[in-house]
Design an enzyme around this catalytic site. Sequence first.
Site, short mmCIF file in Angstrom:
data_model
loop_
_atom_site.label_atom_id
_atom_site.label_comp_id
_atom_site.label_asym_id
_atom_site.label_seq_id
_atom_site.Cartn_x
_atom_site.Cartn_y
_atom_site.Cartn_z
N GLU A 127 26.95 36.80 10.39
CA GLU A 127 27.71 37.33 9.23
C GLU A 127 26.83 37.87 8.12
OE1 GLU A 127 30.66 34.38 8.13
OE2 GLU A 127 31.23 34.10 10.22
N ASN A 169 25.94 38.02 15.34
CA ASN A 169 27.36 37.64 15.42
C ASN A 169 28.07 37.93 14.10
OD1 ASN A 169 29.48 36.17 16.93
ND2 ASN A 169 29.23 34.56 15.39
N HIS A 205 38.43 36.90 15.05
CA HIS A 205 39.47 36.12 14.35
C HIS A 205 40.55 37.13 13.97
CE1 HIS A 205 37.06 32.51 14.19
NE2 HIS A 205 36.04 33.17 13.66
N GLU A 232 34.47 33.95 18.93
CA GLU A 232 35.24 32.97 18.15
C GLU A 232 36.73 33.31 18.16
OE1 GLU A 232 33.54 32.34 14.21
OE2 GLU A 232 31.50 32.51 14.97
N ASP A 234 40.48 33.72 18.02
CA ASP A 234 41.75 33.06 17.72
C ASP A 234 42.68 34.12 17.14
OD1 ASP A 234 40.62 33.13 15.10
OD2 ASP A 234 40.22 30.99 15.10
O1 G3I Z 1 31.53 16.96 7.71
C1 G3I Z 1 32.19 16.94 6.45
C2 G3I Z 1 32.79 15.61 6.17
O2 G3I Z 1 31.75 14.67 6.07
C3 G3I Z 1 33.61 15.67 4.88
O3 G3I Z 1 34.23 14.46 4.66
C4 G3I Z 1 34.64 16.78 4.97
C5 G3I Z 1 35.44 16.93 3.69
O4 G3I Z 1 35.77 18.27 3.43
O5 G3I Z 1 33.99 17.97 5.23
C6 G3I Z 1 33.29 17.97 6.45
O6 G3I Z 1 32.67 19.23 6.63
C7 G3I Z 1 33.54 20.28 6.99
C8 G3I Z 1 33.10 20.86 8.31
O7 G3I Z 1 33.86 21.99 8.63
C9 G3I Z 1 33.22 19.85 9.45
O8 G3I Z 1 34.56 19.49 9.63
C10 G3I Z 1 33.48 21.34 5.91
O9 G3I Z 1 34.06 20.85 4.71
C11 G3I Z 1 34.20 22.58 6.35
O10 G3I Z 1 33.95 23.62 5.40
C12 G3I Z 1 33.69 23.02 7.70
O11 G3I Z 1 34.42 24.16 8.08
C13 G3I Z 1 33.86 24.93 9.11
C14 G3I Z 1 33.56 26.33 8.61
O12 G3I Z 1 33.08 27.12 9.67
C15 G3I Z 1 32.54 26.31 7.49
O13 G3I Z 1 32.32 27.56 6.97
C16 G3I Z 1 34.86 24.99 10.25
O14 G3I Z 1 35.00 23.70 10.83
C17 G3I Z 1 34.40 25.98 11.31
O15 G3I Z 1 35.44 26.20 12.24
C18 G3I Z 1 34.05 27.31 10.67
O16 G3I Z 1 33.57 28.17 11.67
C19 G3I Z 1 33.20 29.49 11.27
C20 G3I Z 1 32.02 29.91 12.13
O17 G3I Z 1 30.98 28.98 12.03
C21 G3I Z 1 31.53 31.31 11.73
N1 G3I Z 1 32.61 32.27 11.74
C22 G3I Z 1 33.81 31.90 10.99
C23 G3I Z 1 34.32 30.53 11.44
C24 G3I Z 1 35.59 30.16 10.69
O18 G3I Z 1 35.37 30.02 9.32
#
Ligand code: G3I
Length: 301
Positions: A127, A169, A205, A232, A234
């Site tokens: 990105e 990517n 997406h 990715e 969806d």
């Molecule tokens: O691990 C912590 C946890 O300890 C905490 O309690 C909790 C509270 O918010 O957060 C947890 O971390 C989260 C993490 O996912 C794991 O669940 C983050 O807040 C959350 O922001 C994070 O989101 C991820 C996101 O990327 C971050 O930008 C999504 O799961 C994930 O699906 C998403 O994936 C991205 C790709 O990497 C790149 N392309 C876009 C895609 C969708 O946004």
Amino acid sequence: GTTLRAAAAEKGRYFGAAVATGKLSTSTYTTILNREFNSIVAENEMKWDATEPQQGRFSYTGGDRIVSHAQANGMSVRGHALLWHQQEPGWAQGMSGSALRSAMINHVTQVATHFRGKIYAWDVVNEAFADGGSGGRRDSNLQRTGNDWIEAAFRAARAADPGAKLCYNDYNTDGVNAKSTGVYNMVRDFKSRGVPIDCVGFQSHLGTTIPGDYQANLKRFADLGVEVQITELDVMTGGNQANIFGTVTRSCMAIPQCAGITVWGVRDCDSWRGSDNALLFDCNGNKKPAYDSVLNALNAG
Ligand code: G3I
């Protein structure tokens, strides 16, 4: 084939899913994962904040868990992602200039070295292009270290793991538009100068429509001499969900250089998109119409 992984494998492709290690102990989840998918990617566990939470202190527990699950179940692994302006650890967010450049190259080297020989393809950079009509780079502290940061990352990744395919990517690059053309021009430049890039990931997406030139866009990248991958996928729920999943799958199958498709989660309730219900299985683990659409397209392709 009667499963996604079997149908894809019959056509020399992979079919993958993004996985969260926290769900690997849920049996409905792992049953579907192991039955349907022959590739996995860590949804978060191989990102910079997870793998280097403090500078120079590396943590591979989650990533290693993903790799061992893959190895035990005949799956290949996509590595995601060595460098991304989001999910930078706090210590890196505050850095700039040559100190950040050294830190990021060290990160690429250390992580790619740790997983050497176990990764089919790495998202080396994720990105890095701006949304909108500029076709240019996205501003970030990584970008401000110099426009050559992307090629420096690819060279470091190649040196650390010569067997992994190295991908760029991005999202909103799923049709011919200013952003995808910016990426296209970078890839063409890299190929002409011998910068090691092997693949381009199209996150896909998608909402309730798909660009009419989705396949043509994949094709123009493939014609540059790189593999293309849907990384990715969806799709927002609605009348078109199954059709759009089918169109994406047919587009990949129509292009010999399209190595495979990864969906960004297993069941709707595993998805970052929440109420979009954007995946192939419902929250109870039942196959949705979109599943049949993908399976039919794999078998026809
Ligand atoms: O691990 C912590 C946890 O300890 C905490 O309690 C909790 C509270 O918010 O957060 C947890 O971390 C989260 C993490 O996912 C794991 O669940 C983050 O807040 C959350 O922001 C994070 O989101 C991820 C996101 O990327 C971050 O930008 C999504 O799961 C994930 O699906 C998403 O994936 C991205 C790709 O990497 C790149 N392309 C876009 C895609 C969708 O946004």
